[in-house]
Design a protein around this motif. Structure first.
Motif, PDB file in Angstrom:
ATOM      1  N   UNK A  25      26.491 -13.721  14.963  1.00 27.60           N
ATOM      2  CA  UNK A  25      25.867 -12.289  15.193  1.00 27.60           C
ATOM      3  C   UNK A  25      24.208 -12.885  15.223  1.00 27.60           C
ATOM      4  N   UNK A  26      23.546 -11.428  14.905  1.00 33.55           N
ATOM      5  CA  UNK A  26      21.867 -12.035  15.030  1.00 33.55           C
ATOM      6  C   UNK A  26      21.076 -12.875  14.563  1.00 33.55           C
ATOM      7  N   UNK A  27      20.053 -13.298  15.882  1.00 31.60           N
ATOM      8  CA  UNK A  27      19.539 -14.332  14.594  1.00 31.60           C
ATOM      9  C   UNK A  27      17.273 -14.265  14.408  1.00 31.60           C
ATOM     10  N   UNK A  28      17.519 -13.529  13.192  1.00 26.82           N
ATOM     11  CA  UNK A  28      15.461 -13.275  13.495  1.00 26.82           C
ATOM     12  C   UNK A  28      15.009 -14.491  13.247  1.00 26.82           C
ATOM     13  N   UNK A  29      14.009 -14.362  14.161  1.00 19.11           N
ATOM     14  CA  UNK A  29      13.562 -15.346  13.472  1.00 19.11           C
ATOM     15  C   UNK A  29      11.124 -15.537  13.507  1.00 19.11           C
ATOM     16  N   UNK A  30      10.179 -16.369  12.816  1.00 19.38           N
ATOM     17  CA  UNK A  30       9.958 -16.378  13.606  1.00 19.38           C
ATOM     18  C   UNK A  30       8.737 -16.675  14.858  1.00 19.38           C
ATOM     19  N   UNK A  31       8.280 -16.684  15.724  1.00 19.17           N
ATOM     20  CA  UNK A  31       7.833 -17.210  16.899  1.00 19.17           C
ATOM     21  C   UNK A  31       6.482 -18.197  16.701  1.00 19.17           C
ATOM     22  N   UNK A  32       6.201 -18.956  17.119  1.00 21.44           N
ATOM     23  CA  UNK A  32       4.842 -19.998  16.962  1.00 21.44           C
ATOM     24  C   UNK A  32       4.723 -20.386  18.006  1.00 21.44           C
ATOM     25  N   UNK A  33       3.559 -19.649  18.579  1.00 16.85           N
ATOM     26  CA  UNK A  33       2.985 -19.892  20.342  1.00 16.85           C
ATOM     27  C   UNK A  33       1.659 -20.034  19.894  1.00 16.85           C
ATOM     28  N   UNK A  34       1.941 -21.609  20.958  1.00 12.78           N
ATOM     29  CA  UNK A  34       0.907 -22.210  20.938  1.00 12.78           C
ATOM     30  C   UNK A  34      -0.489 -22.090  22.446  1.00 12.78           C
ATOM     31  N   UNK A  56      10.126 -15.316   8.499  1.00  9.90           N
ATOM     32  CA  UNK A  56      11.819 -15.406   8.709  1.00  9.90           C
ATOM     33  C   UNK A  56      12.511 -16.515   8.654  1.00  9.90           C
ATOM     34  N   UNK A  57      13.083 -16.967   7.802  1.00  7.76           N
ATOM     35  CA  UNK A  57      13.818 -17.841   7.728  1.00  7.76           C
ATOM     36  C   UNK A  57      14.194 -19.194   8.872  1.00  7.76           C
ATOM     37  N   UNK A  58      14.398 -18.591   9.762  1.00  9.03           N
ATOM     38  CA  UNK A  58      14.094 -19.807  11.200  1.00  9.03           C
ATOM     39  C   UNK A  58      12.891 -19.326  11.918  1.00  9.03           C
ATOM     40  N   UNK A 110      13.473 -37.143  15.855  1.00  7.78           N
ATOM     41  CA  UNK A 110      11.566 -35.278  15.602  1.00  7.78           C
ATOM     42  C   UNK A 110      12.574 -35.218  17.290  1.00  7.78           C
ATOM     43  N   UNK A 111      11.898 -34.179  16.923  1.00  6.94           N
ATOM     44  CA  UNK A 111      12.291 -33.142  18.266  1.00  6.94           C
ATOM     45  C   UNK A 111      10.850 -33.090  18.634  1.00  6.94           C
ATOM     46  N   UNK A 112      10.436 -32.694  19.815  1.00  6.39           N
ATOM     47  CA  UNK A 112       9.067 -31.993  20.310  1.00  6.39           C
ATOM     48  C   UNK A 112       8.612 -30.993  19.774  1.00  6.39           C
ATOM     49  N   UNK A 113       7.871 -30.336  19.432  1.00  3.86           N
ATOM     50  CA  UNK A 113       7.088 -29.641  18.432  1.00  3.86           C
ATOM     51  C   UNK A 113       6.905 -28.338  19.767  1.00  3.86           C
ATOM     52  N   UNK A 114       6.624 -29.161  21.267  1.00 14.12           N
ATOM     53  CA  UNK A 114       6.586 -28.152  22.207  1.00 14.12           C
ATOM     54  C   UNK A 114       7.763 -26.981  22.149  1.00 14.12           C
ATOM     55  N   UNK A 115       8.854 -27.088  22.018  1.00 13.35           N
ATOM     56  CA  UNK A 115      10.211 -26.571  21.882  1.00 13.35           C
ATOM     57  C   UNK A 115      10.885 -26.808  20.962  1.00 13.35           C
ATOM     58  N   UNK A 116      11.178 -26.237  19.667  1.00 12.95           N
ATOM     59  CA  UNK A 116      12.173 -26.940  18.191  1.00 12.95           C
ATOM     60  C   UNK A 116      12.020 -25.514  17.689  1.00 12.95           C
ATOM     61  N   UNK A 117      13.397 -25.298  17.150  1.00 15.71           N
ATOM     62  CA  UNK A 117      13.699 -23.986  16.101  1.00 15.71           C
ATOM     63  C   UNK A 117      14.273 -24.786  14.831  1.00 15.71           C
ATOM     64  N   UNK A 118      13.215 -24.594  14.221  1.00 12.90           N
ATOM     65  CA  UNK A 118      13.082 -25.494  12.479  1.00 12.90           C
ATOM     66  C   UNK A 118      13.578 -23.987  11.617  1.00 12.90           C
ATOM     67  N   UNK A 119      14.223 -24.583  10.499  1.00 12.79           N
ATOM     68  CA  UNK A 119      14.738 -23.773   9.502  1.00 12.79           C
ATOM     69  C   UNK A 119      13.806 -24.475   8.506  1.00 12.79           C
ATOM     70  N   UNK A 120      13.046 -22.783   7.794  1.00 11.03           N
ATOM     71  CA  UNK A 120      11.740 -23.294   6.731  1.00 11.03           C
ATOM     72  C   UNK A 120      12.039 -23.965   5.978  1.00 11.03           C
ATOM     73  N   UNK A 121      13.681 -24.254   5.723  1.00 15.52           N
ATOM     74  CA  UNK A 121      13.964 -24.541   4.608  1.00 15.52           C
ATOM     75  C   UNK A 121      13.220 -26.316   4.673  1.00 15.52           C
ATOM     76  N   UNK A 122      14.063 -26.930   6.026  1.00 18.35           N
ATOM     77  CA  UNK A 122      13.079 -27.879   6.208  1.00 18.35           C
ATOM     78  C   UNK A 122      12.288 -28.075   6.167  1.00 18.35           C
ATOM     79  N   UNK A 123      10.808 -27.118   6.132  1.00 18.00           N
ATOM     80  CA  UNK A 123       9.277 -27.021   6.283  1.00 18.00           C
ATOM     81  C   UNK A 123       8.461 -27.008   4.469  1.00 18.00           C
ATOM     82  N   UNK A 124      10.053 -26.480   3.733  1.00 16.37           N
ATOM     83  CA  UNK A 124       9.257 -26.571   2.414  1.00 16.37           C
ATOM     84  C   UNK A 124       9.768 -27.818   2.163  1.00 16.37           C
ATOM     85  N   UNK A 125      10.770 -27.971   1.739  1.00 14.18           N
ATOM     86  CA  UNK A 125      11.443 -29.192   1.293  1.00 14.18           C
ATOM     87  C   UNK A 125      10.043 -29.988   1.751  1.00 14.18           C
TER      88      UNK A 125
END
Length: 782
Positions: free
Chosen positions: A516-525, A600-602, A690-705
């Motif tokens: 199914x389609x995934x909606x996300x927020x893109x954080x561009x540095x 968005x959740x991702x 850990x992953x480099x934050x130059x390219x990484x898909x993150x769940x918002x729930x992990x940020x919250x926790x």
């Protein structure tokens, strides 16, 4: 010349009068005939007594060592009277190959006439000569060990080695008490016959180097002879090499092997061909250039290669002979996943399968694993050759399932002490990686047991009966003896390899996609409008992805004009979805700002220097993230394009942060590295620190926790590592994949840090849990 030497020369049939008349230079030398024969004539290959008339030499077909290894089933080199060198021979015959003596069990230099000695025979081939039966029994420990390895059910039968003594017309069996003695005599560990090193000169030729240490107790030259047997006739020895051992100086011996895996027997004899000792090379593939050399490199503790070989081979041999010949092993069945196979893999070679059957009593059977999405067409003949019943030949232990480009490790084949964790029906195991062509050791790879099995991983599966080699009380809560289960061969990769340019792993068995389609927020540095436009444009063709929000995060030292231009470009590409947030500060507070602004959740963390080169890139990341509910983030391999003059190479950039070492010398310290993993994990998804934050898909729930963990250290650096460790502390897992790759214009950082965060994120008491939940890589040296 001593009376003893003269007596030995007489026993050997030496004729001093005939020798002096036949070789006038012996008289001119001023030496007695016996002295001249021992010091000069024997080395030159001169006989010491009249020889019977010899028939005319017979021309034979020359068969290369490689061809012999591939056709080992015959056990002999075929002699065709009157035939010249075969026109289709894999090699061109050298000057010394115009005629080739049939391999009759004796080296080219025949032993002197047997008078008064006890001889050892195996299937009518003379393997040694001794002063007495007692001396033979004392010296032949390595041969008894060989019989225990390859033909334990043939011991004390008509095919077992026998002793023929001049004092008795009856043959006597070589004693076989079931014990395994040391495979190497002391004469090969010190003195002039000390084995300094052994390696594969090519796929089927072993090269021995002897130190040539001076030994005052033996002033006469000696002889080295080597034998090997075909797996189908393991007691029918064939001479595969011989060389004279000088009194002083080093010596070399090349052995043209019939089979590159079968044991090699080496004999040292004196100038009268009386055997001084044997050395049994039990597992030749452990030597440098062999298929299991990576296994020796993984367990190396000393700098001396032969010390390591003797230590490891002795341990393997002891485990192999610790119980019944065909039962009690942890692995009782071998299965191979044939998806992606070509039939040319080493696992399917007749040489390997013959050795596997003879020494370990195992065959191969074909299976299809859940991760194998498609079988390679046209390989029905290969699957038909893998008899389903062939693998059930060694008791009721576990099944070891292998990828088609791997082979079982020696440790897994001989182990009697492995067991699955209680409650598990299957578990992936650690494995070793070597280069496909040179067999150079590369990596030791251990993925967590709880992680989804990957295409390269070997699997241990419980038998249908539910039995393991250990009872539940012993195996409770632990996977006992978690050793390397397989050796996996990966293609050699150079910096300018065109495969590095592929946005999708060229050897990936399958590419997962979102349902199914995934909606996300893109954080561009962002700081450079041109780079930002390229990065944002690469998002437009992504399949099954909806970019619902774009957060522009100005990089440090970025100008206001440049950021305004970036926002303008982003609005043109994603109208009404662009927001500018606080600039990057390089601290944990940046993640709080992102968490507060995302809707968005991702979230996709994206550096402006990164470009997504394949339209399936984000769909693959999303599918792998959704397949692991406990995964808080997933990254991907980043490759840096390096332009040097007219040459372009793709350099490795990043594919996750890994634990490298733990130290307690001064204080508890955890070493973190960012290695080039494309050789170790070329088409896999694996857990990382850990992953480099130059390219990484993150769940918002992990940020919250992890808000509380960030609040404790708001000014901490190494944001990516802190976030990964904080996620682990809250039960989340960080994944990375090499199934897809992205390009970047930024060079690799090559991070190698010792304890970058101290004890703030995770206490040493939890390191054991941490290391069991991430991939542990170790680079090996060959």
């Amino acid at each position: 010349m001593s009376d003893t030497d003269e007596h030995l020369a007489t026993l050997a049939g030496f004729d001093p009068d005939w020798y002096s008349q036949t070789y006038p230079d012996a008289v001119l030398s001023g030496l007695s005939p016996q002295q001249h024969y021992l010091l000069i004539g024997r080395v030159l290959g001169r006989p010491g007594f009249p020889q019977p008339p010899q028939p005319e030499p017979v021309k034979t077909t020359v068969l290369s060592p490689h061809a012999a290894a591939q056709n080992f089933g015959s056990g002999e080199v075929l002699a065709i009277p009157g035939a010249d060198v075969a026109q289709d021979s894999p090699i061109i015959a050298g000057p010394d190959q115009t005629t080739l003596e049939p391999l009759s069990g004796q080296p080219a230099d025949q032993r002197p006439h047997n008078v008064g000695y006890t001889a050892l025979f195996a299937a009518s081939y003379e393997l040694g000569r001794f002063a007495s039966p007692e001396e033979a029994t004392k010296t032949c420990g390595p041969i008894s060990t060989y019989v225990q390895m390859v033909a334990r059910d043939l011991a004390n039968t008509a095919q077992a080695p026998v002793l023929k003594s001049p004092d008795s017309p009856e043959e006597a069996f070589l004693p076989m008490d079931g014990a395994v003695s040391s495979p190497v005599a002391g004469c090969f560990l010190k003195g002039r016959a000390c084995i300094e090193n052994i390696w594969f000169a090519d796929e089927s030729r072993l090269r021995f180097v002897f130190t040539g240490q001076e030994d005052s107790s033996d002033e006469a030259p000696g002889m080295l002879r080597a034998w090997q047997a075909d797996p189908l006739t393991p007691l029918r020895f064939v001479a595969v090499g011989s060389a004279s051992l000088p009194v002083k100086g080093p010596a070399f011996l090349d052995v043209a092997m019939i089979n590159p895996f079968m044991p090699v027997l080496l004999e040292l004899s004196d100038s009268f061909s009386v055997t001084q000792g044997y050395a049994l090379i039990t597992f030749p593939s452990l030597l440098r250039g062999g298929l299991h050399a990576v296994e020796r490199a993984a367990h190396s503790l000393a700098s001396n290669p032969m010390d390591e070989y003797w230590r490891i081979s002795q341990a393997l041999l002891g485990e192999l002979a610790a119980g019944p010949a065909r039962s009690g092993f942890a692995v009782s069945r071998l299965a191979v996943r044939t998806a992606g196979a070509t039939g040319a893999e080493r696992l399917f070679s007749p040489a390997f399968r013959g050795w596997l059957k003879t020494v370990f009593g195992l065959g191969l059977t074909a299976v299809s694993a859940p991760q194998d999405k498609a079988e390679t067409p046209g390989l029905e003949w290969l699957q038909a050759s893998l008899d389903p019943e062939e693998g059930h030949s060694r008791g009721t232990g576990m099944t070891l399932q292998l990828p088609c480009h791997g082979v079982p490790s020696l440790a897994a084949l001989v182990s009697r002490r492995m067991a699955l964790p209680k409650g598990y029906t299957q578990a992936p195991g650690p494995y070793l990686v070597c280069s496909k062509t040179s067999l150079k050791p590369l990596w030791s790879v251990a993925l967590p047991q709880s992680h989804r099995p990957q295409a390269d991983q070997p699997l241990l599966l419980r038998a249908d009966s539910g039995a393991t080699t250990l009872d539940d009380a012993q195996a409770d809560g632990h996977w006992l003896a978690p050793l390397h289960l397989a050796v996996v061969c990966h293609p050699d990769r150079s910096p300018n390899d065109s495969r590095n340019l592929f946005p999708v792993a060229p050897d990936a068995p399958y590419i997962p996609l979102l349902e199914t389609e995934l909606s996300l927020t893109v954080v561009l540095q962002a700081s450079d409008p041109a780079l930002s436009e390229r990065a944002l444009s690469s998002l437009l063709p992504q399949q099954d992805i909806h970019v619902g929000q774009v957060l522009v995060r100005p990089a440090r030292y970025a100008g206001d004009a440049e950021i305004a231009r970036v926002i303008e470009i982003a609005e043109a590409l994603f109208p009404g979805r662009v927001t500018c947030i606080a600039p990057d500060t390089g601290t944990l507070g940046d993640l709080d700002a992102i968490h507060g602004a995302a809707t968005f959740d991702h979230l996709l963390m994206l550096d402006e220097a990164v470009a997504l080169l394949d339209s399936r890139f984000l769909a693959v990341l999303g599918a792998e993230l959704e397949a692991e509910p406990a995964a808080g983030s997933i990254g991907a391999a980043l490759l840096h394009e390096d332009l040097r003059g007219k040459a372009t190479t793709m350099q490795f950039g990043s594919a996750g942060l890994f634990p490298a070492a733990v130290s307690f010398l001064s204080a508890p310290r955890l070493n973190v590295v960012e290695p080039d993993v494309l050789d170790a994990l070329p088409a896999s998804t694996y857990p990382v620190l850990a992953n480099s934050l130059a390219l990484c898909l993150i769940r918002k729930a992990a940020l919250q926790d992890t808000v509380a963990a960030r609040a404790a250290l708001p000014g901490a650096k190494d944001v990516d590592l802190h976030f990964g460790l904080s996620c682990h502390g809250m039960g989340w897992r960080s994944l990375c994949t090499t199934l897809v790759r992205a390009g970047t214009t930024r060079p690799a950082s090559g991070r190698d840090q010792i304890d970058p965060l101290g004890l703030a994120c995770i206490a040493p008491a939890r390191w054991d849990d941490l290391l069991q939940s991430v991939t542990v890589l170790r680079a090996l040296k060959g």
